[in-house]
Design a protein around this motif. Sequence first.
Motif, PDB file in Angstrom:
ATOM      1  N   GLY A 147      15.660  -0.629  -9.991  1.00 27.32           N
ATOM      2  CA  GLY A 147      15.505  -1.519 -11.126  1.00 27.32           C
ATOM      3  C   GLY A 147      14.202  -1.358 -11.882  1.00 27.32           C
ATOM      4  O   GLY A 147      13.647  -2.348 -12.379  1.00 27.32           O
ATOM      5  N   VAL A 148      13.696  -0.127 -12.000  1.00 35.95           N
ATOM      6  CA  VAL A 148      12.437   0.115 -12.704  1.00 35.95           C
ATOM      7  C   VAL A 148      12.723   0.117 -14.209  1.00 35.95           C
ATOM      8  O   VAL A 148      13.451   0.966 -14.710  1.00 35.95           O
ATOM      9  CB  VAL A 148      11.801   1.446 -12.278  1.00 35.95           C
ATOM     10  N   GLU A 149      12.157  -0.838 -14.919  1.00 32.72           N
ATOM     11  CA  GLU A 149      12.433  -1.006 -16.342  1.00 32.72           C
ATOM     12  C   GLU A 149      11.780   0.098 -17.169  1.00 32.72           C
ATOM     13  O   GLU A 149      10.797   0.720 -16.756  1.00 32.72           O
ATOM     14  CB  GLU A 149      11.918  -2.371 -16.811  1.00 32.72           C
ATOM     15  N   LEU A 150      12.330   0.313 -18.374  1.00 24.62           N
ATOM     16  CA  LEU A 150      11.754   1.270 -19.312  1.00 24.62           C
ATOM     17  C   LEU A 150      10.304   0.899 -19.602  1.00 24.62           C
ATOM     18  O   LEU A 150       9.973  -0.255 -19.850  1.00 24.62           O
ATOM     19  CB  LEU A 150      12.562   1.259 -20.622  1.00 24.62           C
ATOM     20  N   GLY A 151       9.425   1.908 -19.541  1.00 25.80           N
ATOM     21  CA  GLY A 151       8.008   1.684 -19.796  1.00 25.80           C
ATOM     22  C   GLY A 151       7.224   1.214 -18.593  1.00 25.80           C
ATOM     23  O   GLY A 151       6.046   0.888 -18.721  1.00 25.80           O
ATOM     24  N   ALA A 188       6.469   1.503 -14.046  1.00 23.03           N
ATOM     25  CA  ALA A 188       6.473   2.347 -12.851  1.00 23.03           C
ATOM     26  C   ALA A 188       6.713   1.479 -11.632  1.00 23.03           C
ATOM     27  O   ALA A 188       6.306   0.313 -11.600  1.00 23.03           O
ATOM     28  CB  ALA A 188       5.152   3.097 -12.707  1.00 23.03           C
ATOM     29  N   SER A 189       7.356   2.051 -10.640  1.00 21.96           N
ATOM     30  CA  SER A 189       7.535   1.338  -9.379  1.00 21.96           C
ATOM     31  C   SER A 189       6.234   1.363  -8.583  1.00 21.96           C
ATOM     32  O   SER A 189       5.307   2.112  -8.901  1.00 21.96           O
ATOM     33  CB  SER A 189       8.647   1.991  -8.559  1.00 21.96           C
ATOM     34  N   ALA A 190       6.182   0.571  -7.545  1.00 18.94           N
ATOM     35  CA  ALA A 190       5.079   0.665  -6.584  1.00 18.94           C
ATOM     36  C   ALA A 190       5.235   1.966  -5.799  1.00 18.94           C
ATOM     37  O   ALA A 190       6.338   2.524  -5.687  1.00 18.94           O
ATOM     38  CB  ALA A 190       5.100  -0.530  -5.644  1.00 18.94           C
ATOM     39  N   PHE A 191       4.127   2.465  -5.270  1.00 22.28           N
ATOM     40  CA  PHE A 191       4.196   3.637  -4.401  1.00 22.28           C
ATOM     41  C   PHE A 191       4.849   3.257  -3.074  1.00 22.28           C
ATOM     42  O   PHE A 191       4.619   2.164  -2.537  1.00 22.28           O
ATOM     43  CB  PHE A 191       2.803   4.191  -4.123  1.00 22.28           C
ATOM     44  N   VAL A 192       5.650   4.182  -2.552  1.00 22.53           N
ATOM     45  CA  VAL A 192       6.332   3.981  -1.275  1.00 22.53           C
ATOM     46  C   VAL A 192       5.997   5.152  -0.360  1.00 22.53           C
ATOM     47  O   VAL A 192       6.015   6.321  -0.804  1.00 22.53           O
ATOM     48  CB  VAL A 192       7.864   3.886  -1.469  1.00 22.53           C
TER      49      VAL A 192
END
Length: 199
Positions: free
Chosen positions: A133-137, A139-143
């Motif tokens: 669910g990473v929205e446009l514009g 970034a996700s958290a680092f995993v």
Amino acid sequence: LTLFRNTQARVRGAVGISRNTRLTARVGGATLFSNATAGAIGSRYTRVEAGTLPVELVVDGTQVAAPSRTLEAGADYTLLVWDDDAGTHTTLISDDNRLPNTSGTAKLRLLNGMSGIGEPINLAIDYSPIAEGVELGQASAFVNVDSGTGFQMDVTNTNTSLSLLRRDDVTLQASSVYTMFMAGGPNSDQIVGTLRKDR
């Protein structure tokens, strides 16, 4: 002893604007890109004096207004440029380039610059969700993920579950930091996926 504090930050660019356009981007007078196309992401950071700095964007030869951004001394950033029906936008994303603290692992995140789709996206490795669910514009958290070779990497549309990109035989090195940058769309031949080793 005399303490000399760091007064600089580091910033790079990522181009998520629509395909077939050309972008020149500067932060604090420092050029991040010159006539770059969708999917380009800096392989190196540019040093700038920390503080509130002006952002200059030129899209296809036309200057586009952009808000100033505040960069903290000693920090790393990615300036993501993307667009939608309302115009051209920037997102200043903080980059955590510290190495993973668990042996045998790498750090990985997903960066969504898919202006041609405009919807949230997911990332999975060997069918295990890494980012959803990473929205446009954004970034996700680092995993933290296992390092190794022969991984399958899949990026899908969150809303439709349609496959956007599949990579086979992916190698993730131990004690490394990666960003999976997605740009372009909506057609498969317009999608650009770049796995950038940040450190």
